[in-house]
Design an enzyme around this catalytic site. Structure first.
Site, mmCIF file in Angstrom:
data_model
loop_
_atom_site.group_PDB
_atom_site.id
_atom_site.type_symbol
_atom_site.label_atom_id
_atom_site.label_comp_id
_atom_site.label_asym_id
_atom_site.label_seq_id
_atom_site.Cartn_x
_atom_site.Cartn_y
_atom_site.Cartn_z
ATOM 1 N N GLY A 39 0.867 -1.180 0.000
ATOM 2 C CA GLY A 39 0.000 0.000 0.000
ATOM 3 C C GLY A 39 0.902 1.227 0.000
ATOM 4 O O GLY A 39 1.846 1.296 0.788
ATOM 5 N N ALA A 42 1.255 3.094 3.465
ATOM 6 C CA ALA A 42 1.998 2.300 4.451
ATOM 7 C C ALA A 42 3.465 2.196 4.052
ATOM 8 O O ALA A 42 4.363 2.313 4.902
ATOM 9 C CB ALA A 42 1.374 0.910 4.561
ATOM 10 N N THR A 238 8.995 -2.670 -7.218
ATOM 11 C CA THR A 238 7.772 -2.293 -6.501
ATOM 12 C C THR A 238 8.162 -1.498 -5.249
ATOM 13 O O THR A 238 8.977 -1.953 -4.452
ATOM 14 C CB THR A 238 6.983 -3.557 -6.065
ATOM 15 O OG1 THR A 238 6.899 -4.449 -7.167
ATOM 16 C CG2 THR A 238 5.597 -3.183 -5.575
ATOM 17 N N ASP A 242 7.740 4.848 -3.636
ATOM 18 C CA ASP A 242 7.391 5.095 -2.228
ATOM 19 C C ASP A 242 8.640 5.411 -1.404
ATOM 20 O O ASP A 242 8.640 6.315 -0.572
ATOM 21 C CB ASP A 242 6.662 3.888 -1.641
ATOM 22 C CG ASP A 242 5.332 3.639 -2.343
ATOM 23 O OD1 ASP A 242 4.726 4.623 -2.818
ATOM 24 O OD2 ASP A 242 4.911 2.475 -2.432
ATOM 25 N N LYS A 275 15.975 -5.659 -3.418
ATOM 26 C CA LYS A 275 15.390 -6.797 -2.690
ATOM 27 C C LYS A 275 13.922 -6.968 -3.051
ATOM 28 O O LYS A 275 13.277 -6.034 -3.535
ATOM 29 C CB LYS A 275 15.541 -6.584 -1.183
ATOM 30 C CG LYS A 275 16.997 -6.584 -0.744
ATOM 31 C CD LYS A 275 17.156 -6.796 0.735
ATOM 32 C CE LYS A 275 18.631 -6.705 1.125
ATOM 33 N NZ LYS A 275 18.870 -5.890 2.283
ATOM 34 N N GLY A 277 9.888 -7.344 -2.722
ATOM 35 C CA GLY A 277 8.790 -6.767 -1.934
ATOM 36 C C GLY A 277 8.904 -5.261 -1.831
ATOM 37 O O GLY A 277 10.006 -4.708 -1.849
HETATM 38 P P1 ATP Z 1 6.843 2.238 -8.276
HETATM 39 O O1 ATP Z 1 5.434 2.542 -8.689
HETATM 40 O O2 ATP Z 1 7.428 1.022 -8.943
HETATM 41 O O3 ATP Z 1 7.050 2.242 -6.808
HETATM 42 P P2 ATP Z 1 7.396 4.740 -9.581
HETATM 43 O O4 ATP Z 1 6.994 4.422 -10.979
HETATM 44 O O5 ATP Z 1 6.489 5.571 -8.756
HETATM 45 O O6 ATP Z 1 7.788 3.420 -8.789
HETATM 46 P P3 ATP Z 1 10.033 5.338 -10.513
HETATM 47 O O7 ATP Z 1 10.159 6.577 -11.297
HETATM 48 O O8 ATP Z 1 10.069 4.037 -11.233
HETATM 49 O O9 ATP Z 1 8.779 5.493 -9.562
HETATM 50 O O10 ATP Z 1 11.219 5.269 -9.437
HETATM 51 C C1 ATP Z 1 11.337 6.201 -8.382
HETATM 52 C C2 ATP Z 1 12.807 6.386 -8.063
HETATM 53 O O11 ATP Z 1 13.352 5.126 -7.637
HETATM 54 C C3 ATP Z 1 13.659 6.806 -9.236
HETATM 55 O O12 ATP Z 1 13.648 8.206 -9.402
HETATM 56 C C4 ATP Z 1 15.021 6.276 -8.820
HETATM 57 O O13 ATP Z 1 15.628 7.126 -7.879
HETATM 58 C C5 ATP Z 1 14.678 4.971 -8.113
HETATM 59 N N1 ATP Z 1 14.696 3.807 -9.024
HETATM 60 C C6 ATP Z 1 13.652 3.216 -9.635
HETATM 61 N N2 ATP Z 1 14.050 2.193 -10.410
HETATM 62 C C7 ATP Z 1 15.392 2.121 -10.279
HETATM 63 C C8 ATP Z 1 16.424 1.269 -10.820
HETATM 64 N N3 ATP Z 1 16.132 0.274 -11.672
HETATM 65 N N4 ATP Z 1 17.702 1.519 -10.443
HETATM 66 C C9 ATP Z 1 18.016 2.502 -9.585
HETATM 67 N N5 ATP Z 1 17.105 3.345 -9.039
HETATM 68 C C10 ATP Z 1 15.816 3.152 -9.377
HETATM 69 O O1 RIB Z 2 3.828 1.614 -4.746
HETATM 70 C C1 RIB Z 2 3.842 0.237 -4.550
HETATM 71 C C2 RIB Z 2 2.549 -0.209 -3.964
HETATM 72 O O2 RIB Z 2 1.516 0.029 -4.886
HETATM 73 C C3 RIB Z 2 2.487 -1.685 -3.651
HETATM 74 O O3 RIB Z 2 2.963 -2.006 -2.362
HETATM 75 C C4 RIB Z 2 1.031 -2.024 -3.843
HETATM 76 O O4 RIB Z 2 0.354 -2.068 -2.624
HETATM 77 C C5 RIB Z 2 0.492 -0.935 -4.759
HETATM 78 O O5 RIB Z 2 -0.609 -0.331 -4.277
#
Ligand code: ATP
Ligand code: RIB
Length: 292
Positions: A39, A42, A238, A242, A275, A277
């Protein structure tokens, strides 16, 4: 110690790994299944607490086994759960995640998170107003985001809005936020009709577009700046967003300059993707500082 208040979703992530993502009407065999806390709200609360902030979460869970596990996880991560109250008429939120072909696909069932209503967050008004920074996302009702943005504007509390998942927002919410952190896809939905470059120019030092392994882009009032991500072997992205948002909020609340805050957040987020999760790789303060 930075005081962070997170208003958002708490869910259980049901994660399947598979070498192939099924298409419509297709069945494939998976490799593994795991249940882990998630979430967006969280995740951001846990990430900020691991980075040393004093964190209060405002959210809802179901009165069920997932709800109990979510609450225990908050406690194990020293997040204040005074305002994570169970609802009796709905299940805990869940996210149904497929990890395949190097990326994730997610279906979120909001369930109890729909009960993070304006009236509910009003119960925690004092906590919200006295925070150094408030973090909010979009897995809760839009009217709550609108309401919190007005509350924060009224009290002068900085609001970091992570507009995820993507949806269009009233202009007043954009105006009321101190910081906006969409990814590239969310930025397109948020600023329909103008290019990302134009949007960045409209919101100098306020709009930060995260671009995954490329890093973060913003406009400093004079030029567009890209703060590059750190190179790592990504296992599960994932929760990268956050971790970025939480770390950015912690650094800003501690008074770090903007670019330093982004570098700190990029570093924390890069560690998180190594890692499995959403929360599995979220680093502690020491881990980020050692790797910087
Ligand atoms: P998610 O929804 O998967 O949590 P998001 O799409 O909201 O992520 P992203 O732009 O993919 O956000 O990533 C957020 C930040 O995480 C990036 O600006 C970067 O700092 C870091 N990051 C994401 N993917 C990578 C990667 N493959 N290697 C290194 N840093 C990463
Ligand atoms: O940003 C990642 C989160 O988005 C996951 O933990 C999942 O709960 C989704 O809502």
């Amino acid at each position: 110690m930075a005081k962070i208040c997170v208003i958002g979703s708490s869910s259980m992530d049901l994660v399947v790994t598979s070498s192939k993502r099924p298409g419509a009407g297709e069945t494939v065999l998976g490799d593994s299944f795991k249940t882990v806390p998630g979430g967006k709200g969280a995740n951001q609360a846990v990430a900020a607490a691991r980075l040393g902030a004093e964190v209060a979460m405002i959210g809802r869970v179901g009165d069920d086994a997932f709800g109990t596990a979510i609450l225990n996880n908050f406690k194990a991560n020293t997040v204040n759960t005074q305002y994570v109250k169970p609802v009796t008429h709905m299940e805990s939120g869940t996210a149904h995640i497929v990890l395949a072909e190097g990326d994730n696909s997610i279906v979120v069932v909001e369930a109890a998170n729909r009960e993070v209503t304006p009236a509910y967050v009003d119960q925690a008004a004092e906590l919200i107003r006295s925070a150094d920074i408030v973090l909010i996302q979009q897995e809760i009702p839009e009217e709550t985001v609108v309401h919190v943005s007005a509350m924060c504007a009224g009290s002068g509390t900085p609001l970091l809005l992570n507009p995820a998942p993507a949806r269009k927002l009233p202009q007043e919410v954009i105006d009321n936020a101190a910081y906006l952190t969409p990814n590239e896809h969310e930025a397109e939905i948020l600023f329909q009709g103008i290019s990302p470059a134009e949007a960045l120019r409209q919101y100098p030092n306020k709009l930060f577009i995260t671009e995954g392994s490329k890093g973060v882009r913003y406009f400093d009032g004079e030029q567009e700046i890209v703060v590059p991500a750190y190179k790592v072997e990504a296992l599960d992205t994932t929760g990268a967003g956050d971790t970025f948002n939480a770390a950015f909020a912690v650094a800003l609340a501690e008074g770090k300059p903007l670019q330093e805050s982004i570098r700190f957040a990029n570093r924390a987020a890069s560690l998180s993707v190594t890692k499995f999760g959403a929360q599995g790789g979220m680093p502690t303060r020491d881990e980020v500082e050692e790797s910087l």
